[in-house]
Design a protein around this motif. Structure first.
Motif, PDB file in Angstrom:
ATOM      1  N   ILE A  36    -150.342 -20.646  17.387  1.00 25.91           N
ATOM      2  CA  ILE A  36    -151.241 -20.912  18.521  1.00 25.91           C
ATOM      3  C   ILE A  36    -150.636 -20.498  19.858  1.00 25.91           C
ATOM      4  O   ILE A  36    -151.288 -20.645  20.896  1.00 25.91           O
ATOM      5  N   TYR A  37    -149.419 -19.968  19.859  1.00 24.51           N
ATOM      6  CA  TYR A  37    -148.764 -19.662  21.139  1.00 24.51           C
ATOM      7  C   TYR A  37    -149.503 -18.577  21.917  1.00 24.51           C
ATOM      8  O   TYR A  37    -149.660 -18.663  23.141  1.00 24.51           O
ATOM      9  N   LYS A  38    -149.967 -17.545  21.228  1.00 23.83           N
ATOM     10  CA  LYS A  38    -150.666 -16.451  21.912  1.00 23.83           C
ATOM     11  C   LYS A  38    -151.930 -16.942  22.618  1.00 23.83           C
ATOM     12  O   LYS A  38    -152.144 -16.608  23.798  1.00 23.83           O
ATOM     13  N   PRO A  39    -152.800 -17.745  21.957  1.00 27.71           N
ATOM     14  CA  PRO A  39    -153.947 -18.293  22.691  1.00 27.71           C
ATOM     15  C   PRO A  39    -153.539 -19.183  23.867  1.00 27.71           C
ATOM     16  O   PRO A  39    -154.169 -19.133  24.924  1.00 27.71           O
ATOM     17  N   LEU A  40    -152.488 -19.990  23.690  1.00 24.40           N
ATOM     18  CA  LEU A  40    -152.019 -20.832  24.790  1.00 24.40           C
ATOM     19  C   LEU A  40    -151.584 -19.978  25.979  1.00 24.40           C
ATOM     20  O   LEU A  40    -151.936 -20.267  27.130  1.00 24.40           O
ATOM     21  N   ASP A  41    -150.812 -18.939  25.698  1.00 27.04           N
ATOM     22  CA  ASP A  41    -150.334 -18.066  26.773  1.00 27.04           C
ATOM     23  C   ASP A  41    -151.484 -17.295  27.399  1.00 27.04           C
ATOM     24  O   ASP A  41    -151.511 -17.074  28.611  1.00 27.04           O
ATOM     25  N   GLN A  42    -152.450 -16.915  26.577  1.00 27.01           N
ATOM     26  CA  GLN A  42    -153.607 -16.176  27.080  1.00 27.01           C
ATOM     27  C   GLN A  42    -154.445 -17.032  28.029  1.00 27.01           C
ATOM     28  O   GLN A  42    -154.917 -16.542  29.060  1.00 27.01           O
ATOM     29  N   VAL A  43    -154.611 -18.309  27.706  1.00 27.63           N
ATOM     30  CA  VAL A  43    -155.473 -19.189  28.507  1.00 27.63           C
ATOM     31  C   VAL A  43    -154.730 -19.743  29.720  1.00 27.63           C
ATOM     32  O   VAL A  43    -155.248 -19.744  30.848  1.00 27.63           O
ATOM     33  N   PHE A  44    -153.516 -20.226  29.510  1.00 27.64           N
ATOM     34  CA  PHE A  44    -152.785 -20.933  30.571  1.00 27.64           C
ATOM     35  C   PHE A  44    -151.752 -20.059  31.287  1.00 27.64           C
ATOM     36  O   PHE A  44    -151.082 -20.556  32.205  1.00 27.64           O
ATOM     37  N   LYS A  45    -151.597 -18.780  30.882  1.00 22.72           N
ATOM     38  CA  LYS A  45    -150.645 -17.875  31.529  1.00 22.72           C
ATOM     39  C   LYS A  45    -149.248 -18.501  31.599  1.00 22.72           C
ATOM     40  O   LYS A  45    -148.604 -18.543  32.655  1.00 22.72           O
ATOM     41  N   ILE A  46    -148.758 -18.979  30.460  1.00 26.24           N
ATOM     42  CA  ILE A  46    -147.500 -19.719  30.425  1.00 26.24           C
ATOM     43  C   ILE A  46    -146.339 -18.858  30.907  1.00 26.24           C
ATOM     44  O   ILE A  46    -145.593 -19.235  31.822  1.00 26.24           O
ATOM     45  N   GLU A  47    -146.175 -17.683  30.311  1.00 23.07           N
ATOM     46  CA  GLU A  47    -145.023 -16.844  30.643  1.00 23.07           C
ATOM     47  C   GLU A  47    -145.119 -16.308  32.063  1.00 23.07           C
ATOM     48  O   GLU A  47    -144.098 -16.173  32.752  1.00 23.07           O
ATOM     49  N   GLU A  48    -146.326 -16.017  32.512  1.00 24.16           N
ATOM     50  CA  GLU A  48    -146.501 -15.541  33.885  1.00 24.16           C
ATOM     51  C   GLU A  48    -146.086 -16.616  34.881  1.00 24.16           C
ATOM     52  O   GLU A  48    -145.371 -16.336  35.857  1.00 24.16           O
ATOM     53  N   GLN A  49    -146.502 -17.855  34.639  1.00 19.37           N
ATOM     54  CA  GLN A  49    -146.140 -18.948  35.538  1.00 19.37           C
ATOM     55  C   GLN A  49    -144.640 -19.230  35.490  1.00 19.37           C
ATOM     56  O   GLN A  49    -144.017 -19.517  36.515  1.00 19.37           O
ATOM     57  N   VAL A  50    -144.060 -19.166  34.274  1.00 21.15           N
ATOM     58  CA  VAL A  50    -142.622 -19.400  34.148  1.00 21.15           C
ATOM     59  C   VAL A  50    -141.839 -18.326  34.899  1.00 21.15           C
ATOM     60  O   VAL A  50    -140.866 -18.625  35.605  1.00 21.15           O
ATOM     61  N   ASN A  51    -142.266 -17.047  34.784  1.00 18.87           N
ATOM     62  CA  ASN A  51    -141.578 -15.968  35.487  1.00 18.87           C
ATOM     63  C   ASN A  51    -141.708 -16.126  37.005  1.00 18.87           C
ATOM     64  O   ASN A  51    -140.739 -15.889  37.746  1.00 18.87           O
ATOM     65  N   GLU A  52    -142.893 -16.521  37.472  1.00 14.26           N
ATOM     66  CA  GLU A  52    -143.075 -16.740  38.910  1.00 14.26           C
ATOM     67  C   GLU A  52    -142.193 -17.884  39.408  1.00 14.26           C
ATOM     68  O   GLU A  52    -141.586 -17.789  40.477  1.00 14.26           O
ATOM     69  N   ARG A  53    -142.134 -18.959  38.631  1.00 14.64           N
ATOM     70  CA  ARG A  53    -141.287 -20.089  39.017  1.00 14.64           C
ATOM     71  C   ARG A  53    -139.814 -19.680  39.042  1.00 14.64           C
ATOM     72  O   ARG A  53    -139.068 -20.037  39.956  1.00 14.64           O
ATOM     73  N   ARG A  54    -139.405 -18.880  38.052  1.00 12.44           N
ATOM     74  CA  ARG A  54    -138.016 -18.435  37.994  1.00 12.44           C
ATOM     75  C   ARG A  54    -137.682 -17.545  39.192  1.00 12.44           C
ATOM     76  O   ARG A  54    -136.599 -17.653  39.783  1.00 12.44           O
ATOM     77  N   GLU A  55    -138.641 -16.674  39.584  1.00 15.57           N
ATOM     78  CA  GLU A  55    -138.419 -15.826  40.755  1.00 15.57           C
ATOM     79  C   GLU A  55    -138.311 -16.658  42.025  1.00 15.57           C
ATOM     80  O   GLU A  55    -137.475 -16.373  42.904  1.00 15.57           O
ATOM     81  N   ARG A  56    -139.163 -17.691  42.149  1.00 16.54           N
ATOM     82  CA  ARG A  56    -139.077 -18.564  43.324  1.00 16.54           C
ATOM     83  C   ARG A  56    -137.727 -19.266  43.373  1.00 16.54           C
ATOM     84  O   ARG A  56    -137.110 -19.396  44.447  1.00 16.54           O
ATOM     85  N   GLU A  57    -137.275 -19.738  42.209  1.00 13.30           N
ATOM     86  CA  GLU A  57    -135.977 -20.416  42.168  1.00 13.30           C
ATOM     87  C   GLU A  57    -134.847 -19.458  42.533  1.00 13.30           C
ATOM     88  O   GLU A  57    -133.912 -19.837  43.250  1.00 13.30           O
ATOM     89  N   MET A  58    -134.924 -18.206  42.040  1.00 14.43           N
ATOM     90  CA  MET A  58    -133.893 -17.230  42.368  1.00 14.43           C
ATOM     91  C   MET A  58    -133.895 -16.907  43.860  1.00 14.43           C
ATOM     92  O   MET A  58    -132.823 -16.791  44.488  1.00 14.43           O
ATOM     93  N   ARG A  59    -135.095 -16.764  44.454  1.00 14.00           N
ATOM     94  CA  ARG A  59    -135.163 -16.502  45.899  1.00 14.00           C
ATOM     95  C   ARG A  59    -134.600 -17.671  46.694  1.00 14.00           C
ATOM     96  O   ARG A  59    -133.908 -17.478  47.701  1.00 14.00           O
ATOM     97  N   ALA A  60    -134.907 -18.886  46.243  1.00 16.74           N
ATOM     98  CA  ALA A  60    -134.372 -20.064  46.926  1.00 16.74           C
ATOM     99  C   ALA A  60    -132.850 -20.119  46.826  1.00 16.74           C
ATOM    100  O   ALA A  60    -132.159 -20.442  47.810  1.00 16.74           O
ATOM    101  N   LEU A  61    -132.320 -19.775  45.646  1.00 21.51           N
ATOM    102  CA  LEU A  61    -130.867 -19.762  45.477  1.00 21.51           C
ATOM    103  C   LEU A  61    -130.218 -18.688  46.349  1.00 21.51           C
ATOM    104  O   LEU A  61    -129.153 -18.912  46.954  1.00 21.51           O
TER     105      LEU A  61
END
Length: 302
Positions: free
Chosen positions: A243-268
């Motif tokens: 079910i991971y692919k439908p979850l990622d497709q609907v909730f954009k899990i990896e996209e949100q995680v990558n954006e959060r990681r980029e924000r954390e890296m910029r903050a650091l």
């Protein structure tokens, strides 16, 4: 030692930088082969969380097999359901570990598991109690119909369908508990929609869970070593993998995680720059203070 140290730090040919992810069964084996140590550790801890619920349920079913007393039936329904408060957070914590591995994200097992267990304890406990209660209610209703000699093929099919739907909904609910800050009603409605919208994936995922867990419940003592080592992560990860692919497709899990990681890296980076600038200014001020404190040679000669 070999089970928990797969020697992935040894030099080898490596993987191409932009190599695409494998798909299907090859991807399943890739993740399991790479992260089996974390899955095994998560299974042992989660199995211990589920063990009180499973033991009380087995004792109740044995007693019901001897004599179907209403009080024994009620206790068999309520006691394991209450003990689901511990199984739920354990399953949520295991799901958090598996989700990180599905995203190919670096995962430090103990911090990830403990943090997920602590943060999802309340909602995981409620979900565990409700899930165990709903499933046991269907099982005990079937036993009542069997004892009353009212069971028929349509009735058995309906009860099995109820259990299947409950399992499909729960499979989608647990990742949402781990990843999102939603209310219980929002999670329930999302899970119902996802379960039926992606039926080709949710149906086999639920069948895998019910099949593997059912075998362990039918032969509890024989399957105890299996339960402690692979009996939780194997059905759980296989269902989550489906079910991971439908979850990622609907909730954009990896996209949100990558954006959060980029924000954390910029903050650091901003913190690092600020720290360097502060250190340089401090050093510059100290040098200026030292220069101003030195006696003037002209004044000394005169």
């Amino acid at each position: 030692m070999g089970l928990f140290n797969m020697h992935y730090d040894r030099p080898g040919p490596g993987v191409e930088k932009d190599a695409p992810r494998k798909k299907g069964i090859a991807r399943w084996f890739e993740i399991v082969g790479r992260d089996l140590a974390d899955f095994t550790k998560a299974n042992i801890i989660t199995a211990l969380c589920c063990l009180p619920c499973v033991l009380v349920l087995e004792i109740g079913l044995i007693l019901l097999g001897v004599k179907s007393h209403p009080l024994v039936m009620l206790l068999t329904l309520l006691l394991p359901s209450a003990l689901g408060f511990l199984a739920g957070p354990g399953i949520c914590a295991m799901c958090a570990v598996m989700l990180k591995h599905l995203r190919d994200e670096p995962c430090f097992f103990w911090p990830t598991y403990k943090k997920a267990f602590r943060e999802n304890f309340r909602r995981g406990a409620i979900t565990g109690v409700i899930f165990v209660f709903a499933l046991l209610l269907q099982v005990l209703v079937r036993r009542l119909y069997t004892n009353a000699q009212l069971s028929s093929l349509p009735m058995l099919a309906l009860l099995f369908l109820d259990i299947l739907v409950i399992t499909m909904v729960t499979i989608f609910a647990v990742p949402q508990i781990v990843l999102m800050d939603l209310t219980g009603m929002q999670i329930l409605l999302n899970s119902l929609r996802l379960a039926f919208a992606f039926l080709p994936r949710s149906l086999p995922a639920a069948i895998v869970v019910l099949g593997l867990v059912g075998v362990q419940l039918v032969y509890p003592f024989l399957m105890l070593p299996v339960f402690l080592l692979i009996g939780v992560w194997l059905p759980g990860f296989t269902a989550l993998f489906l079910i991971y692919k439908p979850l990622d497709q609907v909730f954009k899990i990896e996209e949100q995680v990558n954006e959060r990681r980029e924000r954390e890296m910029r903050a650091l980076e901003a913190e690092s720059r600020a720290a360097v600038e502060t250190a340089l200014h401090k050093k510059w001020d100290e040098e200026n203070a030292a220069d101003s404190a030195e006696p003037d040679d002209t004044d000394a000669d005169s």
